[in-house]
Design an enzyme around this catalytic site. Structure first.
Site, PDB file in Angstrom:
ATOM      1  N   ASN A  11       0.805  -1.233   0.000  1.00  0.00           N
ATOM      2  CA  ASN A  11       0.000   0.000   0.000  1.00  0.00           C
ATOM      3  C   ASN A  11       0.833   1.276   0.000  1.00  0.00           C
ATOM      4  OD1 ASN A  11      -2.604  -1.327   0.070  1.00  0.00           O
ATOM      5  ND2 ASN A  11      -2.096  -1.906   2.163  1.00  0.00           N
ATOM      6  N   ARG A  18      -3.225   8.196   0.138  1.00  0.00           N
ATOM      7  CA  ARG A  18      -3.669   7.291   1.201  1.00  0.00           C
ATOM      8  C   ARG A  18      -3.541   7.962   2.572  1.00  0.00           C
ATOM      9  NH1 ARG A  18       0.066   2.573   3.709  1.00  0.00           N
ATOM     10  NH2 ARG A  18      -1.540   1.634   4.999  1.00  0.00           N
ATOM     11  N   HIS A  81       3.749  -5.934  11.428  1.00  0.00           N
ATOM     12  CA  HIS A  81       3.036  -6.449  12.593  1.00  0.00           C
ATOM     13  C   HIS A  81       2.666  -7.926  12.465  1.00  0.00           C
ATOM     14  CE1 HIS A  81       2.882  -2.133  12.894  1.00  0.00           C
ATOM     15  NE2 HIS A  81       2.054  -2.046  11.860  1.00  0.00           N
ATOM     16  N   GLU A  99      14.561   0.066  10.188  1.00  0.00           N
ATOM     17  CA  GLU A  99      13.097  -0.029  10.024  1.00  0.00           C
ATOM     18  C   GLU A  99      12.521   1.385  10.034  1.00  0.00           C
ATOM     19  OE1 GLU A  99      11.171  -2.407  13.038  1.00  0.00           O
ATOM     20  OE2 GLU A  99       9.226  -1.466  12.661  1.00  0.00           O
ATOM     21  N   LEU A 102       6.323   5.941   8.311  1.00  0.00           N
ATOM     22  CA  LEU A 102       5.932   7.340   8.117  1.00  0.00           C
ATOM     23  C   LEU A 102       5.135   7.849   9.311  1.00  0.00           C
ATOM     24  CD1 LEU A 102       5.106   5.920   4.907  1.00  0.00           C
ATOM     25  CD2 LEU A 102       5.847   8.267   4.600  1.00  0.00           C
ATOM     26  N   SER A 103       4.206   7.026   9.778  1.00  0.00           N
ATOM     27  CA  SER A 103       3.366   7.434  10.902  1.00  0.00           C
ATOM     28  C   SER A 103       4.040   7.048  12.212  1.00  0.00           C
ATOM     29  CB  SER A 103       1.987   6.761  10.791  1.00  0.00           C
ATOM     30  OG  SER A 103       2.125   5.358  10.916  1.00  0.00           O
TER      31      SER A 103
HETATM   32  C1  DQA Z   1       3.362   2.100   8.218  1.00  0.00           C
HETATM   33  C2  DQA Z   1       2.618   1.767   9.530  1.00  0.00           C
HETATM   34  C3  DQA Z   1       1.898   0.431   9.413  1.00  0.00           C
HETATM   35  O1  DQA Z   1       1.216   0.154  10.638  1.00  0.00           O
HETATM   36  C4  DQA Z   1       0.886   0.467   8.304  1.00  0.00           C
HETATM   37  O2  DQA Z   1       0.269  -0.795   8.139  1.00  0.00           O
HETATM   38  C5  DQA Z   1       1.466   0.937   7.004  1.00  0.00           C
HETATM   39  C6  DQA Z   1       2.444   2.022   7.018  1.00  0.00           C
HETATM   40  C7  DQA Z   1       3.975   3.516   8.258  1.00  0.00           C
HETATM   41  O3  DQA Z   1       4.851   3.774   7.424  1.00  0.00           O
HETATM   42  O4  DQA Z   1       3.582   4.350   9.062  1.00  0.00           O
HETATM   43  O5  DQA Z   1       1.074   0.501   5.945  1.00  0.00           O
HETATM   44  O6  DQA Z   1       4.426   1.176   8.078  1.00  0.00           O
END
Ligand code: DQA
Length: 149
Positions: A11, A18, A81, A99, A102-103
């Site tokens: 995604n 998104r 996860h 690792e 973004l969030s």
């Molecule tokens: C993510 C955080 C994940 O929990 C989420 O499923 C994502 C993006 C992030 O970059 O913040 O798809 O990895």
């Protein structure tokens, strides 16, 4: 010259559209373009790849070993996860990795607090939207050539 591979999970091809309040308004191509330029200016080679498939991501990690990649920056996205397979692949190749998220995953739902990668990563950077990737790259560049002083 180090070879750095950025791996983006499911995604993340939708970045920009998104949930921009979580992930920002920049597209993956824009974010990756900045990384390629910065790595090049530091004398390193950076390539990037995105896949929505867990098996394909495992193949990409395995392929990194045969293409002599020195460092990996990975945003496993939702597989963070869930994926023992991707964790095992990173352990198998033994390439140091950062690792990235973004969030701010620790500030979100409980199920996002669990990472299958954090304990085997060089470090984790989370919560700076697209800038998280640049902070990870800067950490790797500093590891390769520690700043003077
Ligand atoms: C993510 C955080 C994940 O929990 C989420 O499923 C994502 C993006 C992030 O970059 O913040 O798809 O990895």
């Amino acid at each position: 010259m180090a070879r750095i591979l950025v791996i983006n999970g499911p995604n993340l091809n939708l970045l920009g559209n998104r949930e921009p309040e979580q992930y920002g308004y920049r597209s993956l191509e824009e974010i990756m373009g900045d990384l390629v330029r910065f790595a090049g200016a530091c004398g390193h080679e950076l390539t990037h790849v995105q896949s929505n498939g867990e098996g394909e991501l495992v193949d990409i990690v395995q392929g990194a070993a045969t293409s002599a990649v020195d460092y990996i920056i990975i945003n496993p996205a939702a597989y963070t996860h869930t994926s023992v397979a991707l964790r095992d692949a990173l352990i198998a190749v033994g390439i140091p990795f950062v690792e990235v998220h973004l969030s701010s995953v620790q500030a979100r739902e409980d199920f996002r607090h669990r990472s299958y990668f954090a304990d085997i990563a060089m470090g984790v950077i989370s919560g700076f939207q697209g800038e998280s990737y640049m902070l990870a790259l800067q950490a790797i560049v500093n590891r390769i050539e520690p700043p003077a002083g």
